[in-house]
Design an enzyme around this catalytic site. Structure first.
Site, short mmCIF file in Angstrom:
data_model
loop_
_atom_site.label_atom_id
_atom_site.label_comp_id
_atom_site.label_asym_id
_atom_site.label_seq_id
_atom_site.Cartn_x
_atom_site.Cartn_y
_atom_site.Cartn_z
N ASP A 133 4.99 -8.78 11.81
CA ASP A 133 4.50 -7.63 12.56
C ASP A 133 3.07 -7.43 12.07
OD1 ASP A 133 4.63 -5.18 14.04
OD2 ASP A 133 4.77 -4.13 12.11
N LYS A 134 2.15 -7.01 12.94
CA LYS A 134 0.74 -6.94 12.49
C LYS A 134 0.46 -5.70 11.64
CE LYS A 134 -2.62 -5.54 15.24
NZ LYS A 134 -3.38 -4.44 14.61
N THR A 149 2.76 -8.08 17.98
CA THR A 149 2.13 -6.76 17.90
C THR A 149 2.16 -6.04 19.25
OG1 THR A 149 0.08 -5.59 17.36
CG2 THR A 149 -0.18 -7.78 18.27
N GLY A 150 2.22 -4.73 19.18
CA GLY A 150 2.12 -3.92 20.40
C GLY A 150 0.67 -3.73 20.79
N LYS A 190 10.43 -7.10 21.38
CA LYS A 190 10.21 -7.92 20.17
C LYS A 190 11.39 -8.86 19.94
CE LYS A 190 6.95 -5.01 17.68
NZ LYS A 190 6.61 -4.31 16.44
N ASP A 240 8.22 -3.61 9.55
CA ASP A 240 8.36 -2.42 8.71
C ASP A 240 9.57 -1.57 9.07
OD1 ASP A 240 7.52 -1.43 11.06
OD2 ASP A 240 5.58 -0.69 10.36
N ASP A 282 10.98 -2.27 14.45
CA ASP A 282 11.25 -3.72 14.39
C ASP A 282 12.73 -4.03 14.21
OD1 ASP A 282 8.50 -4.32 14.52
OD2 ASP A 282 8.29 -3.89 12.40
#
Length: 679
Positions: free
Chosen positions: A375-376, A523-524, A551, A570, A574
């Site tokens: 995840d970014k 990433t969103g 995702k 996180d 997610d």
């Protein structure tokens, strides 16, 4: 101490909740397990030393020993003295094994105790028969030395298990016993069991923090290394969370207590470590099966050896000796220890280094990871956004008005972007407006009513869906994210924010590449930002503008290409992706242990820990396989030798030598497990 650790070893890792404790290998239902375990260690130690002392006269009185060392001690009734001493050793020294045999047979799970008890019983009853007139030689001395070595092996083994699990006790010891409580204007010292949520406590310099809480006054550096593996003390001030068990360095702090007792971060960690030490993995199940088959083989080969040698030689003593040796050597002693020791060591080591394992099978599977999806925000980047520009497209609105409206909506959000906008509001000395009907638009933004107007703060993805065009090119600015303010469906302004890539991310990606692992980012965020971060870090690919519910689909896409995928995120948004991934790794921000869908939790939000985790997973698996090979491999050579296949050329193993070999194998396995380290 992990509950049932010792039972796991002696009962082929099966859980026994309802039977009476065995003497020397029991289960106390999980209460005071540590003390119970220490008592068992003392019991084995006492039995070992008393048996050892009684063994000396047995050796001196044994005809075979006298013959070997060329001396003679004979007196009337010496055979009966030998018998009496051996009877004592059989029942006193052999008691843990005899009761173990009974329990294993009741549960229809013949294992190591069955083998040891059979071997010593065959030796004892045959030798007793020779005292009372049966033709043949006794081997009381072999019986005595065999029991001594078995007791010694068990004693060493239990101490090894104890020390492997002692990291848990070290964690439990982190909590202090007392706290300074503010009460009616005074500070009084109370037992930490008296603390309640929302109590105010004082923490002086150098003291341990007695409960999870939030700083209400003061600032200090806090040493959290035992809990998170983070070696540098972390600066904390008003509003920051504290973890119970960490150490206050130099400042005085007033703290509001949040979690106490079982709800504290430390308790959850200890709980999780205990559960992980108990949870079984495929490798352990393999050991269970191997132990069961080894028992069956030993009993079969043992009786076959007895029959064949008796038929060949007609010498019952020799045939019995061979049978006893086969049984002793084949005891899956080392095998019973091979897995639990590695499990206990690796789980405890991990916890000390900020890796919390919830699912052991997935932890061992981390060696198979060939694709890692990050995840970014907050994982590869710091997740702290600052406003870089405000671009207003409508003359009726000023920058101040835009920030006030955006901040009013974002005030309810925990998102890093919201934090960035709120900081800008404070910098500009502005305040929040009145708002009604607030709601979040999943993965796209937030909306509410301000001055009876519908106001929204949205992502670029929302603009595209609604076909809203941005009137001009926006400035490029680092690892950036743009959000847009809409009033009554009309585009009013763009706010540009940017995030910084973590220093550790560069090294983590480089190390993963060296290990041949593909790295992807999910990433969103918008395409432009995602591309920027991906190129900067040298990732293999990225998915941009992905909504939380999509995702999971992206993980499935990668899995459908035959990849073994790990997802690092996180937790909250997610969760589905973490659950879908072959290995789900949640980055906890220090105190967030509640990432229920993840297999492994990294206490620090440090991408390098992912590499450590994979390397440690590989090392743990290697140790398990090494121990499995060592514990079973020596039997391939030892059992045929014990059965006497090379007797014709003078190579034969006695029961006592068999017991030594078996104990050496156990000790090697124990030492090998203890050498496991987090690199």
């Amino acid at each position: 101490m992990s509950k049932k650790d010792y039972d796991e070893i002696h009962d082929n890792h099966e859980e026994h909740e309802n039977h009476e404790p065995k003497e020397g290998c029991g289960d106390d239902g999980g209460h005071d397990h540590h003390n119970h375990h220490e008592m068992m260690i003392k019991d084995f130690k006492r039995r070992f030393f008393i048996s050892l002392i009684v063994t000396i006269p047995i050796l001196i009185l044994s005809p075979m020993i006298q013959e070997w060392f060329n001396f003679s001690i004979k007196f009337i009734g010496d055979g009966y003295v030998l018998f009496a001493l051996s009877t004592f050793i059989y029942f006193y020294g052999g008691w843990p094994f005899l009761t173990g045999l009974k329990d294993e047979l009741i549960e229809k799970k013949p294992g190591m105790m069955t083998l040891i008890a059979m071997a010593i019983s065959v030796a004892y009853f045959y030798s007793t028969a020779t005292v009372f007139g049966l033709e043949g030689n006794d081997f009381f001395w072999e019986l005595a030395t065999l029991i001594d070595i078995m007791l010694l092996g068990h004693w060493i083994e239990m101490r090894a298990v104890m020390s492997a699990s002692s990291a848990l006790d070290k964690l439990a010891e982190l909590m202090p016993n007392t706290a300074h409580l503010f009460k009616d204007g005074d500070v009084v010292e109370v037992d930490i069991s008296e603390l309640k949520s929302e109590d105010k406590i004082l923490i002086k310099p150098g003291e341990k923090i007695p409960a999870d809480g939030i700083i209400v006054k003061g600032s200090s550096y806090i040493n959290e290394s035992m809990l998170t593996g983070e070696s540098k003390p972390v600066e904390k001030s008003k509003g920051d969370k504290l973890i119970g068990g960490s150490i206050n360095k130099d400042g005085s702090l007033e703290v509001e207590v949040k979690n106490i007792g079982k709800d504290t971060y430390l308790s959850k960690v200890i709980d999780m470590v205990e559960r992980a030490q108990e949870s079984k993995s495929k490798t352990q199940n393999l050991a269970d099966r191997a132990a069961f088959w080894l028992t069956i083989i030993a009993l079969t080969v043992g009786f076959a050896t007895l029959i064949i040698w008796y038929l060949i030689t007609g010498d019952f003593t020799f045939a019995i000796a061979r049978m006893a040796t086969v049984m002793v050597i084949a005891c899956p002693h080392a095998l019973g220890l091979a897995m639990p020791l590695v499990v206990a060591t690796s789980t405890a080591q991990s916890a000390k280094n900020g890796l919390l394992i919830r699912n052991r099978t997935q932890f061992e599977n981390s060696r198979k990871i060939d694709t890692l999806v990050f995840d970014k925000t907050g994982t590869l980047t710091h997740g702290e956004f600052g406003v870089n520009f405000i671009e207003v497209f409508d003359d009726e609105y000023t920058e101040e008005k835009v920030i006030e409206m955006a901040a009013t909506l974002e005030n309810n959000s925990e998102h890093p972007i919201a934090t960035g906008i709120m900081e800008r509001l404070e910098e500009m000395n502005l305040s929040i407006l009145e708002m009604d009907d607030f709601q979040a638009i999943k993965g796209k933004g937030v909306e509410g009513k301000i001055d009876d107007k519908d106001v929204m703060v949205v992502s670029p993805g929302y603009l595209r869906e609604e076909n809203i065009k941005v009137p001009k090119e926006l400035p490029a600015h680092g690892v950036s994210t743009d959000v847009f303010l809409l009033v009554g469906g009309k585009l009013i302004a763009a706010i540009g924010l940017s995030d910084r890539i973590r220093e550790e991310s560069y090294d983590a990606i480089k190390r993963l590449k060296e290990e041949g692992i593909k790295t992807w980012m999910l990433t969103g965020d918008n395409e432009k930002t995602a591309k920027q971060v991906s190129e900067e870090l040298g990732l293999d690919g990225y998915f941009a503008e992905v909504l939380p519910d999509q995702k999971q689909e992206k993980i499935k896409e990668l899995q459908s290409e035959g990849r073994f995928v790990a997802m690092t995120g996180d937790g909250v948004n997610d969760a589905p992706a973490l659950a879908q991934a072959d290995v789900g790794i949640a980055i906890g921000s220090g105190t967030d242990v509640a990432a229920e869908t993840a297999d492994i939790i990294l206490v620090n939000s440090n991408p390098q820990d992912v590499v450590t985790l994979i390397d440690f997973g590989k090392a743990t698996y290697r140790k398990m396989i090494q121990n499995l090979i060592w514990a079973t491999g020596y039997n391939v050579f030892a059992i045929p030798l014990a059965a006497g296949v090379l007797y014709s050329i003078g190579i034969v193993i006695s029961p006592a030598v068999g017991a030594v070999l078996m104990s050496i194998s156990t000790i090697v396995v124990a030492i090998n497990a203890k050498l496991l380290k987090v690199e």
